[in-house]
Write a protein that holds these residues in place. Structure first.
Motif, PDB file in Angstrom:
ATOM      1  N   HIS B  34       0.868  -0.899   0.050  1.00  0.00           N
ATOM      2  CA  HIS B  34       0.023  -0.037  -0.190  1.00  0.00           C
ATOM      3  C   HIS B  34       0.934   1.236   0.038  1.00  0.00           C
ATOM      4  O   HIS B  34       0.911   1.999  -1.101  1.00  0.00           O
ATOM      5  N   MET B  35       1.440   1.431   1.074  1.00  0.00           N
ATOM      6  CA  MET B  35       2.461   2.515   1.016  1.00  0.00           C
ATOM      7  C   MET B  35       3.903   2.095   1.906  1.00  0.00           C
ATOM      8  O   MET B  35       4.051   1.907   3.165  1.00  0.00           O
ATOM      9  N   PRO B  36       4.866   1.389   0.973  1.00  0.00           N
ATOM     10  CA  PRO B  36       5.927   0.569   1.743  1.00  0.00           C
ATOM     11  C   PRO B  36       6.654   1.547   2.791  1.00  0.00           C
ATOM     12  O   PRO B  36       7.002   0.781   3.801  1.00  0.00           O
ATOM     13  N   ALA B  37       6.734   2.910   2.531  1.00  0.00           N
ATOM     14  CA  ALA B  37       7.573   3.172   3.723  1.00  0.00           C
ATOM     15  C   ALA B  37       6.819   3.966   4.888  1.00  0.00           C
ATOM     16  O   ALA B  37       7.198   4.410   5.977  1.00  0.00           O
ATOM     17  N   TYR B  38       5.493   3.647   4.726  1.00  0.00           N
ATOM     18  CA  TYR B  38       4.814   4.165   5.917  1.00  0.00           C
ATOM     19  C   TYR B  38       3.342   3.098   6.145  1.00  0.00           C
ATOM     20  O   TYR B  38       2.300   2.955   5.497  1.00  0.00           O
ATOM     21  N   PRO B  39       3.931   1.797   6.451  1.00  0.00           N
ATOM     22  CA  PRO B  39       2.913   0.724   6.748  1.00  0.00           C
ATOM     23  C   PRO B  39       1.400   0.980   7.483  1.00  0.00           C
ATOM     24  O   PRO B  39       1.560   1.107   8.577  1.00  0.00           O
ATOM     25  N   ILE B  40       0.302   0.981   6.817  1.00  0.00           N
ATOM     26  CA  ILE B  40      -0.769   1.336   7.427  1.00  0.00           C
ATOM     27  C   ILE B  40      -1.732   0.195   6.616  1.00  0.00           C
ATOM     28  O   ILE B  40      -1.657   0.072   5.349  1.00  0.00           O
ATOM     29  N   MET B  41      -2.630  -0.092   7.356  1.00  0.00           N
ATOM     30  CA  MET B  41      -3.720  -0.906   6.846  1.00  0.00           C
ATOM     31  C   MET B  41      -4.813  -0.102   6.129  1.00  0.00           C
ATOM     32  O   MET B  41      -5.443   0.829   6.474  1.00  0.00           O
ATOM     33  N   PRO B  42      -5.169  -0.341   4.579  1.00  0.00           N
ATOM     34  CA  PRO B  42      -5.686   0.583   3.860  1.00  0.00           C
ATOM     35  C   PRO B  42      -7.227   0.588   4.488  1.00  0.00           C
ATOM     36  O   PRO B  42      -7.746  -0.591   4.843  1.00  0.00           O
ATOM     37  N   HIS B  43      -8.030   1.866   4.510  1.00  0.00           N
ATOM     38  CA  HIS B  43      -9.289   1.888   5.038  1.00  0.00           C
ATOM     39  C   HIS B  43     -10.045   1.083   4.229  1.00  0.00           C
ATOM     40  O   HIS B  43     -11.273   0.593   4.896  1.00  0.00           O
ATOM     41  N   SER B  44     -10.050   0.805   2.849  1.00  0.00           N
ATOM     42  CA  SER B  44     -10.879  -0.174   2.368  1.00  0.00           C
ATOM     43  C   SER B  44     -10.998  -1.714   2.869  1.00  0.00           C
ATOM     44  O   SER B  44     -12.053  -2.042   2.905  1.00  0.00           O
ATOM     45  N   LEU B  45      -9.808  -1.960   3.412  1.00  0.00           N
ATOM     46  CA  LEU B  45      -9.801  -3.389   3.962  1.00  0.00           C
ATOM     47  C   LEU B  45     -10.589  -3.309   5.422  1.00  0.00           C
ATOM     48  O   LEU B  45     -11.061  -4.306   5.831  1.00  0.00           O
ATOM     49  N   VAL B  46     -10.225  -2.152   6.118  1.00  0.00           N
ATOM     50  CA  VAL B  46     -10.983  -2.114   7.377  1.00  0.00           C
ATOM     51  C   VAL B  46     -12.317  -2.160   6.929  1.00  0.00           C
ATOM     52  O   VAL B  46     -13.403  -2.687   7.667  1.00  0.00           O
ATOM     53  N   ALA B  47     -12.866  -1.306   5.960  1.00  0.00           N
ATOM     54  CA  ALA B  47     -14.364  -1.405   5.702  1.00  0.00           C
ATOM     55  C   ALA B  47     -14.687  -2.800   5.386  1.00  0.00           C
ATOM     56  O   ALA B  47     -15.936  -3.324   5.610  1.00  0.00           O
ATOM     57  N   GLU B  48     -13.874  -3.691   4.635  1.00  0.00           N
ATOM     58  CA  GLU B  48     -14.260  -4.669   4.372  1.00  0.00           C
ATOM     59  C   GLU B  48     -14.303  -5.926   5.612  1.00  0.00           C
ATOM     60  O   GLU B  48     -15.078  -6.624   5.929  1.00  0.00           O
ATOM     61  N   GLY B  49     -13.526  -5.592   6.835  1.00  0.00           N
ATOM     62  CA  GLY B  49     -13.453  -6.306   8.111  1.00  0.00           C
ATOM     63  C   GLY B  49     -14.934  -5.844   8.528  1.00  0.00           C
ATOM     64  O   GLY B  49     -15.391  -6.963   9.338  1.00  0.00           O
ATOM     65  N   MET B  50     -15.265  -4.697   8.654  1.00  0.00           N
ATOM     66  CA  MET B  50     -16.592  -4.355   9.440  1.00  0.00           C
ATOM     67  C   MET B  50     -17.695  -5.171   8.430  1.00  0.00           C
ATOM     68  O   MET B  50     -18.515  -5.535   9.173  1.00  0.00           O
ATOM     69  N   ALA B  51     -17.585  -5.153   7.065  1.00  0.00           N
ATOM     70  CA  ALA B  51     -18.415  -5.665   6.375  1.00  0.00           C
ATOM     71  C   ALA B  51     -18.648  -7.347   6.751  1.00  0.00           C
ATOM     72  O   ALA B  51     -19.786  -7.781   6.865  1.00  0.00           O
ATOM     73  N   GLN B  52     -17.342  -7.903   6.712  1.00  0.00           N
ATOM     74  CA  GLN B  52     -17.561  -9.332   7.129  1.00  0.00           C
ATOM     75  C   GLN B  52     -18.069  -9.556   8.689  1.00  0.00           C
ATOM     76  O   GLN B  52     -18.840 -10.615   8.899  1.00  0.00           O
ATOM     77  N   CYS B  53     -17.879  -8.648   9.635  1.00  0.00           N
ATOM     78  CA  CYS B  53     -18.458  -8.808  10.925  1.00  0.00           C
ATOM     79  C   CYS B  53     -19.889  -8.589  10.869  1.00  0.00           C
ATOM     80  O   CYS B  53     -20.590  -9.591  11.381  1.00  0.00           O
ATOM     81  N   GLY B  54     -20.364  -7.771  10.349  1.00  0.00           N
ATOM     82  CA  GLY B  54     -21.828  -7.411  10.218  1.00  0.00           C
ATOM     83  C   GLY B  54     -22.324  -8.484   9.219  1.00  0.00           C
ATOM     84  O   GLY B  54     -23.572  -8.850   9.459  1.00  0.00           O
ATOM     85  N   GLY B  55     -21.700  -8.866   8.318  1.00  0.00           N
ATOM     86  CA  GLY B  55     -22.160  -9.699   7.094  1.00  0.00           C
ATOM     87  C   GLY B  55     -22.718 -10.905   7.691  1.00  0.00           C
ATOM     88  O   GLY B  55     -23.885 -11.697   7.257  1.00  0.00           O
ATOM     89  N   LEU B  56     -21.690 -11.526   8.559  1.00  0.00           N
ATOM     90  CA  LEU B  56     -22.125 -12.972   9.092  1.00  0.00           C
ATOM     91  C   LEU B  56     -23.078 -12.778  10.218  1.00  0.00           C
ATOM     92  O   LEU B  56     -23.822 -13.916  10.112  1.00  0.00           O
ATOM     93  N   LEU B  57     -23.195 -11.846  10.873  1.00  0.00           N
ATOM     94  CA  LEU B  57     -24.333 -11.635  11.670  1.00  0.00           C
ATOM     95  C   LEU B  57     -25.621 -11.803  11.103  1.00  0.00           C
ATOM     96  O   LEU B  57     -26.789 -12.334  11.424  1.00  0.00           O
ATOM     97  N   VAL B  58     -25.493 -11.065   9.745  1.00  0.00           N
ATOM     98  CA  VAL B  58     -26.936 -10.994   8.900  1.00  0.00           C
ATOM     99  C   VAL B  58     -27.088 -12.215   8.325  1.00  0.00           C
ATOM    100  O   VAL B  58     -28.227 -12.725   8.238  1.00  0.00           O
ATOM    101  N   SER B  59     -26.244 -12.984   7.791  1.00  0.00           N
ATOM    102  CA  SER B  59     -26.290 -14.247   7.156  1.00  0.00           C
ATOM    103  C   SER B  59     -26.987 -15.441   8.238  1.00  0.00           C
ATOM    104  O   SER B  59     -27.653 -16.119   8.014  1.00  0.00           O
ATOM    105  N   GLU B  60     -26.372 -15.195   9.387  1.00  0.00           N
ATOM    106  CA  GLU B  60     -27.112 -16.030  10.480  1.00  0.00           C
ATOM    107  C   GLU B  60     -28.748 -15.944  10.612  1.00  0.00           C
ATOM    108  O   GLU B  60     -29.399 -16.747  10.764  1.00  0.00           O
ATOM    109  N   ILE B  61     -29.004 -14.712  10.397  1.00  0.00           N
ATOM    110  CA  ILE B  61     -30.681 -14.456  10.414  1.00  0.00           C
ATOM    111  C   ILE B  61     -31.328 -15.363   9.562  1.00  0.00           C
ATOM    112  O   ILE B  61     -32.210 -15.980   9.684  1.00  0.00           O
ATOM    113  N   TYR B  62     -30.643 -15.717   8.283  1.00  0.00           N
ATOM    114  CA  TYR B  62     -31.308 -16.564   7.365  1.00  0.00           C
ATOM    115  C   TYR B  62     -30.487 -18.076   7.451  1.00  0.00           C
ATOM    116  O   TYR B  62     -30.612 -18.711   6.364  1.00  0.00           O
ATOM    117  N   LYS B  63     -30.133 -18.153   8.448  1.00  0.00           N
ATOM    118  CA  LYS B  63     -29.574 -19.785   8.977  1.00  0.00           C
ATOM    119  C   LYS B  63     -28.571 -20.059   8.236  1.00  0.00           C
ATOM    120  O   LYS B  63     -28.299 -21.296   7.707  1.00  0.00           O
TER     121      LYS B  63
END
Lengths: 131, 178
Positions: B34-63
């Motif tokens: 992403h930025m070799p000299a300044y290693p940070i986690m891209p916000h887009s991947l943080v957004a994906e992490g939030m989506a995976q956390c919420g997505g599995l919670l939602v997927s459970e509603i539909y068993k």
């Protein structure tokens, strides 16, 4: 939710729901603005809008109630991409809150969502609150 | 690249909320690319992490009978960056759900400071699918089961009354032998 919500109260809550759901400016959400054409709503936004209206007004909106997609996909009511007279009658029955006169002039299935206005949404809420 | 942006669930209450952690490690490729000299986690991947956390919670509603589709971020914001050595703690809360989709609010914190926040909508791929066709288009049920087990959903998962979630209660990802 009080059943005596005034038209201006309804408009202001609908406006807030649309601003949050569509990321548009408050000034853009006028009664005449169309959801798809003027405010850029896409199909998934309708679910977002429904959730926000339910929360804001304490109402329950069933699938197809705001937008009767079942009629628009039925072969009984649609012929060659246009809603037939039976379909128009059914739409009027299911959408008493919407002004369908413009749609009736060119009942292409695609036109219905394009012509839905902010005022139609307010009328829908008013209709639900009165029910 | 492996597309898992959560390491482990720490809480999972069906139909209500879930918490999960993501440990950011220097060994992850994206930190170098992403930025070799300044290693940070891209916000887009943080957004994906939030989506995976919420997505599995939602997927459970539909068993877990289908993978829900990330349809829309109504809101998404970040304060600062996640750097190697940080642990992001996500908390997803189910806001509303219907047969066609659901919405969640997710917040992320690093060492107690607010880091990320989002409102996410998920749509069902085909709410009218039948038992026979459900979910087949988008995912292999065995992969979903392996993912849920790997991130500890069934280790910490409970129902609102406190009873444990059990894998065998989800027939689509745990077929009952004939």
């Amino acid at each position: 939710m009080s059943t005596v919500a005034s038209k201006s109260e309804i408009f202001s809550k609908v406006q807030e729901a649309l601003v949050d759901a569509l990321g548009v400016d408050e000034e853009e959400v006028t009664p005449q603005a169309t959801l798809q054409g003027d405010l850029g709503a896409e199909s998934i936004d309708f679910l977002d809008i429904v959730f926000r209206l339910e929360k804001a007004f304490g109402i329950k909106i069933e699938r197809g109630e705001l937008f009767p997609e079942d009629i628009l996909t039925s072969t009984d009511y649609v012929e060659e991409g246009k809603v037939n007279s039976a379909g128009l009658a059914k739409l009027k029955e299911r959408m008493p809150f919407a002004d369908l006169s413009r749609f009736a002039a060119d009942p292409n299935v695609q036109n219905l969502a394009k012509q839905l206005t902010v005022q139609d949404m307010c009328n829908f809420v008013e209709h639900k609150l009165a029910a | 690249m492996r597309w898992f942006w959560l390491d482990r669930f720490t809480e999972f209450v069906t139909g209500s909320h879930a918490t999960a952690v993501k440990c950011v490690s220097m060994s992850e490729d994206h930190l170098a690319e992403h930025m070799p000299a300044y290693p940070i986690m891209p916000h887009s991947l943080v957004a994906e992490g939030m989506a995976q956390c919420g997505g599995l919670l939602v997927s459970e509603i539909y068993k877990f009978s289908e993978l829900v589709v990330l349809a829309k971020f109504s809101r998404c914001g970040f304060e600062g960056h996640a750097r190697p050595g940080d642990t992001i703690c996500y908390r997803a809360a189910l806001e509303q759900a219907k047969d066609v989709g659901a919405s969640v609010q997710v917040k992320g914190e690093i060492a107690g400071r607010p880091f990320s926040e989002a409102e996410i909508f998920f749509a069902r791929f085909d709410p009218e699918s039948t038992e026979a066709t459900r979910g087949r288009v988008l995912f292999n049920p065995n992969d979903l089961r392996a993912w849920l087990i790997a991130v500890g959903v069934f280790q910490v998962g409970v129902r609102p009354d406190g009873s444990r979630m059990r894998l065998e209660e989800y027939p689509h990802i745990c077929p009952i032998p004939k």
